[in-house]
Design an enzyme around this catalytic site. Structure first.
Site, PDB file in Angstrom:
ATOM      1  N   GLY B 309      40.829  42.255  36.211  1.00  8.67           N
ATOM      2  CA  GLY B 309      41.952  41.559  36.847  1.00  8.67           C
ATOM      3  C   GLY B 309      41.665  40.077  36.988  1.00  8.67           C
ATOM      4  O   GLY B 309      41.028  39.470  36.113  1.00  8.67           O
ATOM      5  N   SER B 310      42.076  39.517  38.116  1.00 13.94           N
ATOM      6  CA  SER B 310      42.045  38.053  38.266  1.00 13.94           C
ATOM      7  C   SER B 310      40.654  37.443  38.234  1.00 13.94           C
ATOM      8  O   SER B 310      40.513  36.243  37.987  1.00 13.94           O
ATOM      9  CB  SER B 310      42.725  37.670  39.578  1.00 13.94           C
ATOM     10  OG  SER B 310      44.036  38.183  39.578  1.00 13.94           O
ATOM     11  N   THR B 311      39.625  38.259  38.545  1.00  7.15           N
ATOM     12  CA  THR B 311      38.287  37.668  38.486  1.00  7.15           C
ATOM     13  C   THR B 311      38.002  37.147  37.083  1.00  7.15           C
ATOM     14  O   THR B 311      37.145  36.290  36.887  1.00  7.15           O
ATOM     15  CB  THR B 311      37.192  38.687  38.862  1.00  7.15           C
ATOM     16  OG1 THR B 311      37.353  39.852  38.065  1.00  7.15           O
ATOM     17  CG2 THR B 311      37.269  39.073  40.332  1.00  7.15           C
TER      18      THR B 311
END
Lengths: 373, 594
Positions: B309-311
């Site tokens: 995801g956003s990481t």
């Protein structure tokens, strides 16, 4: 006493006894060191028995063998008593579940050995006394066989199947010699076969032994272990042996290396050459014994000398045949060689009697003036 | 006189008859002696057969039975943490054996033993009656002291010598479940099955000495002298037990709080690649591994893949900056709240008008990230992902690590570039993400993570020392510094990772929330998320890097809500423990002066 005349029988006896001392030491040195801290415990015991045996031999050789004529029945009774004493607690000694010994401080005694020589003396007296009736059913087979079976039953209770076989073979051979009809003897053996069969089948231990005899390699680590180890000892020996003291099999691989299986050790350490020498000494002894028998002029002496010679010979053959896998395992010692006092003592006494008979033959020959060959 | 004469006559008569009788008897004597001699002859032939023909065969048999192989089992090496605290040691325990051939009454013994060793009488009986083994069998190995005492008493009371006890060593993990996934465990024979115990088994187990012994039939050795197996080597971990404990405690609390399915956290020294802690919930007790389901024994940190995801936007940002495609303050129009790529719309969680490049990361805008991704392009983006180590094992010295999933650009669909820009359509392990962030933290170098620092011989000599290992340079130090600065803003006012904010120390990090794939349908699940936070402190001179992944939390799903507080607590406790000085003020000055 002149040694000259008796040399013929004493030399093989002494040589066998000497080899016995050597092999007993070789086979027990390690065991003795583990048990008693010195390697001589068993050797000294054995040496002590040898000295007693040799003294007994010379002692007996001075006693007129004719005096034994009347001693047959008393001796039999005495040995029957001892055989029964085995079953009395604290007097009888049980080893591996077999009650074959009586305690006789400081040592033990095996009454079946005495029973054997008593049987020979008894039969010699009995057969010479009933010389004309030996062809009859009653005197020729029923009475002597009855005595034999009585002893066999008592010995069987110990249980000592080997002793039973030994007394049986000896009696049959003597009766055959005494003139019992061959067909009686054969019928008796045939009659005994079912009993032997039942005895073997009824006891898993005997059954196992017979099976192990038929095919020891089927279970080389179980019931066949003893025999396989004995074979290995012989195999290692080859022609000239590994050398005295160099046996590996005696290091607890070969059970009873100093008693029942001492001949395997002879094979391993002294090779085929040594084994044949030992067998040759027995043959010499037997030939000499039969020669003495040939020199006798009365039935009692004749039967006695033949009986005593066969007693030694039959036992030697059974022992060696067992070690080489030709007969099922029996707990019989090898005469003059195995560790074990009772057997040695009885065999020495037998030789003593033979010497005495031989002396009588010589003296008579001198008196009569001719020598029988 | 008369009597004498009669006797004389009888004797004479007797003697004649005797001679006749004896003659007959002698014939029989010849037969008997022939039989005897024949017996001896057969024996001699038999002897020749055994001693000459069978000699070779029997001698070989003899030779093999005199030799025995005695196996000496060595003491297994110890495992220590980085401060030499014992993590795995050995205990001396008793094992119960039996000599079946010696047992008189198998049924009786089985019934008596059964309650003591807690094995059914039938099972004991079956084992004792196995035909093959007659000399030695194990009945129960590595029994506890109480049972051992009972058995000694039992032996004495019943005078049984067919059973006995042998002292063996048993692996013991004094800290229980702490670091269980790193340490692993051993089997009954002390062979490593998992973790360090497996990975370094050849070092730990020492050398089993097989001694060819000449022996007698009772198994006693004929050669003398004292012999001993060579003990195994000891291992010093990079793990710090205290930090490990903190990490485990915090993720366990989080799992409880969010009723999550599982959680993973890894702490690493970003400069060296040393793993300081690696924990997973659920966990197990390596002293009794079989009592736990296999699922509990899995080291999720390296064996489980999830969508980051956003990481993953930090990776994208690093690539774009390194390639000079964007400027930190360049503005992106995200006012529509969604962007369509390949016929599929990708939405933002919060609506914004325009965001600078920095803010795209800080506020984790999907629409902005996709625009950056499109600008970067398939090939270049793939190249950077590869360089950051995705789709490859990190090379950590633990067994079971997976590569993750990174498809080659040729196999991408039309939407792939967009999906990858927001950390989807890629499978990573928590360790891969952390290692990539470490590269950002340390100025651009991808380090090989490792958990063992030294292997020490029983005599205390260092056999092997593991040093930091650079796999490759991924980005320039300048790019790394820029990304660090951006990541600092994540925990500041307006960032998604506010809850990771730590008083006194500057945190750089990134939140992540990713839908998980439902294993049954193979599609994204509506209620299964992997919430994560990854970052490092202090931001400008990182001492520790940490990733926290909470799988399937209930009630909340955003990494900023679920994982960031866990990150904060772990880091706070760790920094206190490590006595890292407060440097917030210095950093401020630094920032201002720039």
């Amino acid at each position: 006493m002149t040694l000259k005349g008796t040399r013929g029988i004493i030399i093989p006896v002494f040589l066998l006894t000497g080899i016995g001392l050597l092999m007993v030491y070789s086979s027990t040195a390690v065991l003795s060191t583990r048990q008693y801290g010195n390697s001589f415990h068993y050797l000294l015991n054995h040496l002590f028995t040898v000295l007693i045996g040799v003294s007994a031999m010379f002692g007996v050789s001075r006693v007129d063998h004719q005096r034994l004529r009347g001693l047959g029945i008393p001796l039999l009774c005495f040995s029957l008593l001892l055989l029964l004493l085995v079953f009395v607690p604290h007097v009888g000694l049980s080893v591996n579940g077999a009650r074959r010994w009586i305690r006789l401080w400081p040592t033990t005694f095996q009454p079946s050995e005495l029973a054997k020589i008593s049987m020979v003396i008894f039969l010699a007296g009995y057969m010479s006394g009933n010389i004309y009736r030996m062809k009859e059913l009653r005197y020729g087979i029923l009475i002597p066989a009855g005595v034999m079976v009585l002893f066999q039953l008592v010995i069987l209770l110990q249980p000592d199947f080997g002793g039973v076989m030994n007394i049986g073979l000896l009696t049959i051979a003597l009766l055959y010699l005494g003139g019992t009809r061959l067909r009686y003897l054969i019928s008796m053996v045939l009659a005994a076969l079912p009993a032997v069969y039942i005895l073997i089948v009824s006891s898993p231990y005997r059954w196992k032994r017979v099976m192990a005899f038929l095919d020891p390699w089927a279970d080389p680590f179980g019931s066949g272990f003893q025999l396989v180890q004995s074979f290995i000892a012989f195999g290692r020996g080859s022609i000239f042996g590994t050398g005295i003291g160099n046996s590996r099999q005696k290091l607890f691989f070969l059970p009873e290396a100093h008693t029942d299986f001492i001949f395997s050790l002879v094979g391993e350490e002294m090779g085929l050459v040594g084994a044949i020498i030992v067998i040759g000494l027995f043959v010499w002894l037997i030939a000499k014994g039969m020669h003495i028998a040939g020199g006798t002029e009365d039935h009692f002496s004749y039967y006695l000398s033949m009986g005593l010679t066969m007693m030694i010979g039959v036992q030697a053959i059974i022992n060696i045949a067992v070690a080489t896998g030709l007969m099922p395992t029996k707990g019989l010692p090898l005469p003059f060689i195995s560790y074990g006092g009772s057997s040695l003592l009885v065999n020495m006494i037998a030789v003593g009697i033979l010497i005495n008979i031989s002396e009588h033959n010589k003296r008579r020959a001198l008196v009569i003036g001719h020598k029988r060959l | 006189m008369r009597g004498r004469g009669r006797e004389r006559i009888r004797k004479l008569w007797d003697e004649d008859l005797t001679k006749i009788q004896l003659k007959k008897s002698r014939k029989r004597a010849v037969i008997i002696s022939t039989i005897l001699y024949f017996g001896f002859l057969i024996i001699v032939l038999r002897l020749a057969d055994l001693m000459i023909l069978d000699h070779r065969n029997l001698a070989r048999r003899a030779y093999t039975q005199y030799l025995t192989v005695r196996t000496l089992h060595p003491q297994r090496g110890f495992i220590w943490d980085r401060r030499m605290r014992e993590m795995a040691v050995n205990l001396e325990v008793d094992s119960l054996y039996a000599v079946p051939s010696k047992i008189e009454d198998v049924d009786y013994l089985s019934q008596r033993l059964s309650p003591i060793i807690e094995i059914s009488a039938d099972a004991i009986r079956d084992r004792l009656l196995k035909k093959k083994e007659r000399d030695f069998i194990w009945l129960k190995r590595k029994i506890d002291q109480q049972t051992s005492h009972k058995l000694v008493k039992f032996k004495k009371i019943y005078g049984i010598d067919s059973i006995g006890l042998i002292t063996e060593t048993r692996r013991f993990y004094p800290k229980g479940h702490t670091a269980s996934h790193i340490l692993g465990f051993t089997d009954i024979d002390d062979r490593g099955l998992e973790g360090i115990e497996l990975q370094y088994d050849e070092y730990l187990r020492g050398k089993v000495r097989k001694i060819l012994n000449s022996r007698d039939a009772r198994g006693r050795s004929l050669s003398s002298g004292f012999e001993e197996a060579i003990a195994g080597n000891n291992i010093i971990l990079t793990i710090d037990e205290t930090i490990q404990y903190i990490v485990e405690r915090e993720i366990e609390r989080a799992v409880e709080k969010w009723r999550a399915k599982a959680a993973t956290a890894i702490m690493m020294n970003p400069v060296s690649g040393e793993i300081l802690a690696m924990a997973n919930t659920p966990f197990y007790d390596p002293n009794h591994p079989s009592r736990y389901p296999a699922d509990y024994r899995r080291n999720r940190a390296i064996t489980d893949i999830y969508e980051p995801g956003s990481t993953f936007k930090s990776i994208l940002a690093s690539a774009a900056l390194e390639e000079g495609l964007v400027d930190v303050d360049e503005e992106f129009d995200v006012s529509r709240g969604y962007i369509v790529v390949g016929g599929k719309a990708i939405r933002d969680v919060h609506r914004h008008e325009t965001l600078t490049f920095r803010e795209v990361i800080q506020k984790s805008s999907n629409v902005g990230a996709v625009q950056i991704g499109l600008r970067l392009g398939k090939e270049r983006y793939y190249e950077y992902m590869k360089r950051f180590g995705f789709g490859d094992r990190t090379g950590i010295d633990l067994p079971g690590e997976v590569r993750g999933i990174l498809r080659r650009p040729e196999r991408w669909s039309g939407t792939s570039i967009a999906a990858l820009s927001i950390g989807q359509e890629i499978g990573v392990t928590p360790l891969q993400i952390l290692t990539a962030y470490c590269a950002i933290a340390n100025g651009g170098l991808l380090m090989r993570p490792y958990v063992v620092s030294e292997i020490i011989s029983p005599q205390g000599e260092v056999i092997k020392r593991f040093t930091p290992q650079v796999i490759r340079r991924v980005i320039s130090p300048e790019t790394a510094e820029t990304v660090r600065d951006i990541l600092k803003t994540v925990v500041e006012e307006g960032g998604t990772g506010r809850r990771a904010y730590i008083k006194g120390n500057l945190v750089a990090g990134k939140t992540g929330t990713a839908q998980m794939v439902d294993p049954e349908t193979g599609r994204y699940s509506r209620d299964r998320y992997a919430s994560s936070f990854v970052g490092f402190v202090p931001a400008d001179d990182p001492v520790i890097a940490l990733i926290v992944v909470i799988y399937e939390p209930k009630g909340a799903r955003y990494g900023g809500v679920v994982a960031a507080p866990v990150f904060r607590r772990i880091v706070e406790h760790t920094l206190t423990y490590l006595e890292v000085p407060m440097e917030r003020n210095e950093n401020h000055i630094l920032l201002v002066s720039r």
